[in-house]
Write an enzyme that holds these catalytic residues in place. Structure first.
Site, PDB file in Angstrom:
ATOM      1  N   PRO A 149      -4.254  -3.857  -8.292  1.00 57.76           N
ATOM      2  CA  PRO A 149      -3.114  -4.766  -8.089  1.00 57.76           C
ATOM      3  C   PRO A 149      -3.041  -5.244  -6.629  1.00 57.76           C
ATOM      4  CG  PRO A 149      -2.426  -2.771  -9.251  1.00 57.76           C
ATOM      5  CD  PRO A 149      -3.844  -2.554  -8.840  1.00 57.76           C
ATOM      6  N   VAL A 150      -2.602  -6.502  -6.453  1.00 59.71           N
ATOM      7  CA  VAL A 150      -2.584  -7.125  -5.120  1.00 59.71           C
ATOM      8  C   VAL A 150      -1.253  -6.835  -4.407  1.00 59.71           C
ATOM      9  CG1 VAL A 150      -2.699  -9.358  -3.910  1.00 59.71           C
ATOM     10  CG2 VAL A 150      -4.141  -8.945  -5.910  1.00 59.71           C
ATOM     11  N   ALA A 151      -1.326  -6.628  -3.074  1.00 60.25           N
ATOM     12  CA  ALA A 151      -0.152  -6.327  -2.237  1.00 60.25           C
ATOM     13  C   ALA A 151       0.645  -5.174  -2.844  1.00 60.25           C
ATOM     14  CB  ALA A 151       0.704  -7.571  -2.043  1.00 60.25           C
ATOM     15  N   LYS A 181      -7.249   3.044  -2.735  1.00 54.87           N
ATOM     16  CA  LYS A 181      -6.904   4.321  -2.085  1.00 54.87           C
ATOM     17  C   LYS A 181      -5.434   4.633  -2.343  1.00 54.87           C
ATOM     18  CE  LYS A 181      -4.219   2.697   1.497  1.00 54.87           C
ATOM     19  NZ  LYS A 181      -2.820   2.580   1.291  1.00 54.87           N
ATOM     20  N   ASP A 205      -6.979  -0.915   7.679  1.00 56.05           N
ATOM     21  CA  ASP A 205      -7.466   0.029   6.663  1.00 56.05           C
ATOM     22  C   ASP A 205      -8.957  -0.149   6.366  1.00 56.05           C
ATOM     23  OD1 ASP A 205      -5.052   1.292   6.319  1.00 56.05           O
ATOM     24  OD2 ASP A 205      -4.464   0.145   4.546  1.00 56.05           O
ATOM     25  N   LEU A 264      -2.314  -0.224  -2.219  1.00 53.83           N
ATOM     26  CA  LEU A 264      -3.536   0.453  -2.666  1.00 53.83           C
ATOM     27  C   LEU A 264      -4.768  -0.035  -1.890  1.00 53.83           C
ATOM     28  CD1 LEU A 264      -2.785   0.262  -6.509  1.00 53.83           C
ATOM     29  CD2 LEU A 264      -2.599   2.284  -5.048  1.00 53.83           C
ATOM     30  N   ALA A 265      -4.535  -0.817  -0.843  1.00 54.12           N
ATOM     31  CA  ALA A 265      -5.597  -1.320   0.043  1.00 54.12           C
ATOM     32  C   ALA A 265      -6.659  -2.144  -0.682  1.00 54.12           C
ATOM     33  CB  ALA A 265      -6.250  -0.181   0.827  1.00 54.12           C
ATOM     34  N   SER A 293      -8.362  -4.638   1.720  1.00 45.02           N
ATOM     35  CA  SER A 293      -9.187  -3.949   2.720  1.00 45.02           C
ATOM     36  C   SER A 293     -10.442  -3.377   2.065  1.00 45.02           C
ATOM     37  CB  SER A 293      -8.401  -2.795   3.362  1.00 45.02           C
ATOM     38  OG  SER A 293      -7.208  -3.271   3.901  1.00 45.02           O
TER      39      SER A 293
END
Ligand code: ATP
Length: 283
Positions: free
Chosen positions: A94-96, A10, A136, A99-100, A103
């Protein structure tokens, strides 16, 4: 039997923090939209009573720290299930990054396991369960374009955001959402016009939307990571209609009506950051 669920990323077209609540959470007003960069989760029953998480990403824990594990455990405990499951996460988000990804994986796990284990839960029931794992998650259960308030649990669906190209640029560092919220000061916060943005989306007014996007956390994260401002400046220089940080960052997105502009931004930023994607918004 194998079940597959997609977990889309997101972006926050709008994010405002109104005040800090007594329970420690911030009261938020957000406008979220799904984009077609997605992880893919595959679910398979196991004869043994265990939760087995596997992934192609070297950045993800596969134990209880993984939100997908937590989703499976929550359903097993809530409904007293004894069937085991293997969940494979093909990680593309991508992590952290703001972009959730975590979640959305959690939400996809709840949807997928609801099917695999024939639980017959509605999306609303899954969203309520998901809110125990992350703020989220309820939005990610549904996806699309939405006006999200509270700490993330109150969701009002909006028409799909005006169609356009979105260029995502993730600089190398990761950002912890909680540490950005704890640095947020209500003395000098810049509140975006969320209601103007909502109206732009409701009337399918692309130009107004590009004027109204805004994120109250952006200046906090930029103070720590000035590269975010540099990315925004470059996006505008290469022809973006608007550029904004998503969530607590560090991913920055550019909106473009024309694909050629999106391509120019992609080419211009590709040498500057490793992770650059051109995506479309999801209905
Ligand atoms: P948000 O926009 O909701 O704040 P984010 O995009 O900033 O989320 P995530 O990618 O969800 O951040 O990752 C946040 C943390 O969650 C990371 O430290 C990561 O290790 C952990 N995590 C646990 N499970 C997952 C998962 N399945 N995918 C991504 N991160 C996960």
């Amino acid at each position: 039997m194998e079940i597959i669920e997609k977990a889309p990323a997101k972006i926050n077209l709008g994010l405002d923090a109104l005040y800090k609540r007594k329970d420690g959470y911030h009261e938020l007003e957000m406008i979220m939209a799904s984009v077609d960069l997605a992880d893919r989760l595959t679910f398979e029953l196991l004869p043994k009573d265990e939760i087995l998480i596997e992934t192609d990403s070297s950045f993800l824990p596969v134990d209880r720290r993984n939100h997908v594990y937590q989703a499976a455990e929550l359903l097993k405990n809530t409904f007293g299930l004894t069937q085991g499951v293997r969940i494979y996460i093909e990680k593309r988000i991508p992590v952290a990054a703001g972009l959730a990804g975590g979640s959305s994986d959690c939400a996809a796990a709840l949807r997928g396991l609801n099917r695999l284990w024939n639980l017959g839960l509605s999306l609303e029931e899954l969203a309520e369960l998901g809110s125990k794992i992350g703020s989220d998650v309820p939005y990610c259960i549904h996806g699309g374009t939405a006006f999200v308030t509270g700490r993330g649990e109150k969701i009002k669906f909006l028409p799909s955001m005006p169609q356009c190209w979105v260029v995502l640029v993730k600089p190398r560092m990761s950002v912890s959402t909680s540490s950005i919220f704890s640095s947020l000061s209500f003395n000098n916060i810049q509140h975006p016009d969320i209601h103007g943005l909502k109206q732009a989306i409701e009337t399918d007014d692309y130009l107004l939307m590009t004027e109204k996007i805004g994120n109250a956390l952006e200046s906090v994260t930029i103070k720590r990571h000035p590269v975010i401002q540099q990315i925004k400046d470059r996006m505008m220089k290469y022809g973006a209609d608007a550029a904004l940080m998503s969530g607590s960052g560090p991913t920055v997105f550019a909106l473009c009506e024309k694909k050629t502009r999106a391509q120019r931004i992609y080419n211009g930023l590709k040498g500057f950051c490793d992770e650059v994607y051109i995506v479309r918004t999801l209905k």
